[in-house]
Design a protein around this motif. Sequence first.
Motif, PDB file in Angstrom:
ATOM      1  N   SER A  32      -5.343  -5.489  -4.501  1.00  0.00           N
ATOM      2  CA  SER A  32      -4.288  -6.448  -4.814  1.00  0.00           C
ATOM      3  C   SER A  32      -3.062  -5.732  -5.375  1.00  0.00           C
ATOM      4  O   SER A  32      -1.922  -6.070  -5.037  1.00  0.00           O
ATOM      5  CB  SER A  32      -4.808  -7.480  -5.812  1.00  0.00           C
ATOM      6  OG  SER A  32      -3.779  -8.333  -6.229  1.00  0.00           O
ATOM      7  N   ASN A  33      -3.275  -4.749  -6.213  1.00  0.00           N
ATOM      8  CA  ASN A  33      -2.162  -3.989  -6.785  1.00  0.00           C
ATOM      9  C   ASN A  33      -1.377  -3.241  -5.711  1.00  0.00           C
ATOM     10  O   ASN A  33      -0.147  -3.150  -5.789  1.00  0.00           O
ATOM     11  CB  ASN A  33      -2.662  -3.011  -7.845  1.00  0.00           C
ATOM     12  CG  ASN A  33      -3.105  -3.697  -9.105  1.00  0.00           C
ATOM     13  OD1 ASN A  33      -2.730  -4.828  -9.391  1.00  0.00           O
ATOM     14  ND2 ASN A  33      -3.924  -3.007  -9.888  1.00  0.00           N
ATOM     15  N   ILE A  34      -2.068  -2.718  -4.718  1.00  0.00           N
ATOM     16  CA  ILE A  34      -1.393  -2.028  -3.622  1.00  0.00           C
ATOM     17  C   ILE A  34      -0.477  -2.989  -2.871  1.00  0.00           C
ATOM     18  O   ILE A  34       0.690  -2.680  -2.603  1.00  0.00           O
ATOM     19  CB  ILE A  34      -2.420  -1.393  -2.654  1.00  0.00           C
ATOM     20  CG1 ILE A  34      -3.140  -0.243  -3.347  1.00  0.00           C
ATOM     21  CG2 ILE A  34      -1.753  -0.928  -1.354  1.00  0.00           C
ATOM     22  CD1 ILE A  34      -4.340   0.286  -2.586  1.00  0.00           C
ATOM     23  N   ILE A  35      -0.995  -4.162  -2.540  1.00  0.00           N
ATOM     24  CA  ILE A  35      -0.198  -5.149  -1.801  1.00  0.00           C
ATOM     25  C   ILE A  35       0.984  -5.623  -2.641  1.00  0.00           C
ATOM     26  O   ILE A  35       2.114  -5.712  -2.150  1.00  0.00           O
ATOM     27  CB  ILE A  35      -1.085  -6.344  -1.357  1.00  0.00           C
ATOM     28  CG1 ILE A  35      -2.228  -5.858  -0.455  1.00  0.00           C
ATOM     29  CG2 ILE A  35      -0.247  -7.415  -0.666  1.00  0.00           C
ATOM     30  CD1 ILE A  35      -1.809  -5.143   0.801  1.00  0.00           C
ATOM     31  N   ILE A  39       5.057  -5.406  -1.873  1.00  0.00           N
ATOM     32  CA  ILE A  39       5.921  -6.584  -1.885  1.00  0.00           C
ATOM     33  C   ILE A  39       7.084  -6.402  -2.857  1.00  0.00           C
ATOM     34  O   ILE A  39       8.209  -6.811  -2.567  1.00  0.00           O
ATOM     35  CB  ILE A  39       5.090  -7.849  -2.212  1.00  0.00           C
ATOM     36  CG1 ILE A  39       4.172  -8.164  -1.024  1.00  0.00           C
ATOM     37  CG2 ILE A  39       5.984  -9.030  -2.544  1.00  0.00           C
ATOM     38  CD1 ILE A  39       3.128  -9.225  -1.297  1.00  0.00           C
ATOM     39  N   ASN A  40       6.826  -5.771  -3.982  1.00  0.00           N
ATOM     40  CA  ASN A  40       7.860  -5.618  -5.009  1.00  0.00           C
ATOM     41  C   ASN A  40       8.797  -4.436  -4.790  1.00  0.00           C
ATOM     42  O   ASN A  40       9.918  -4.451  -5.286  1.00  0.00           O
ATOM     43  CB  ASN A  40       7.204  -5.499  -6.390  1.00  0.00           C
ATOM     44  CG  ASN A  40       6.557  -6.781  -6.819  1.00  0.00           C
ATOM     45  OD1 ASN A  40       7.041  -7.861  -6.549  1.00  0.00           O
ATOM     46  ND2 ASN A  40       5.429  -6.670  -7.500  1.00  0.00           N
ATOM     47  N   LYS A  41       8.380  -3.429  -4.043  1.00  0.00           N
ATOM     48  CA  LYS A  41       9.182  -2.209  -3.930  1.00  0.00           C
ATOM     49  C   LYS A  41       9.791  -1.938  -2.560  1.00  0.00           C
ATOM     50  O   LYS A  41      10.691  -1.111  -2.449  1.00  0.00           O
ATOM     51  CB  LYS A  41       8.349  -0.997  -4.354  1.00  0.00           C
ATOM     52  CG  LYS A  41       8.014  -1.012  -5.832  1.00  0.00           C
ATOM     53  CD  LYS A  41       7.324   0.262  -6.244  1.00  0.00           C
ATOM     54  CE  LYS A  41       7.108   0.261  -7.755  1.00  0.00           C
ATOM     55  NZ  LYS A  41       6.490   1.508  -8.209  1.00  0.00           N
ATOM     56  N   VAL A  42       9.309  -2.618  -1.536  1.00  0.00           N
ATOM     57  CA  VAL A  42       9.855  -2.393  -0.185  1.00  0.00           C
ATOM     58  C   VAL A  42      10.971  -3.414   0.045  1.00  0.00           C
ATOM     59  O   VAL A  42      10.730  -4.620   0.091  1.00  0.00           O
ATOM     60  CB  VAL A  42       8.747  -2.499   0.886  1.00  0.00           C
ATOM     61  CG1 VAL A  42       9.335  -2.376   2.276  1.00  0.00           C
ATOM     62  CG2 VAL A  42       7.690  -1.435   0.647  1.00  0.00           C
TER      63      VAL A  42
END
Length: 50
Positions: A32-35, A39-42
Motif C-alpha cells: 500500500s505504501n508503494i502505491i 500516487i503522491n510523487k508522480v
Amino acid sequence: MCHIVESAINAGTKTINIPHTVDYTISPNEYSNIINNLINKVSNIDKAIV
C-alpha cells in the motif's frame, strides 16, 4: 520507481501495473505504501490507471 513510472506515462502508457509477490517479500501495508508513494510523487499519475 517514480521516475520510471513518470517516464512510462510520458511515453504513452495508460496502465501502470505494480505486481506483488503474494505477500512473500512485502506485507500488504508495504505494498500500500508503494502505491500511495507513486500516487503522491508522480506528477502525471492522473493520466494512467494504477
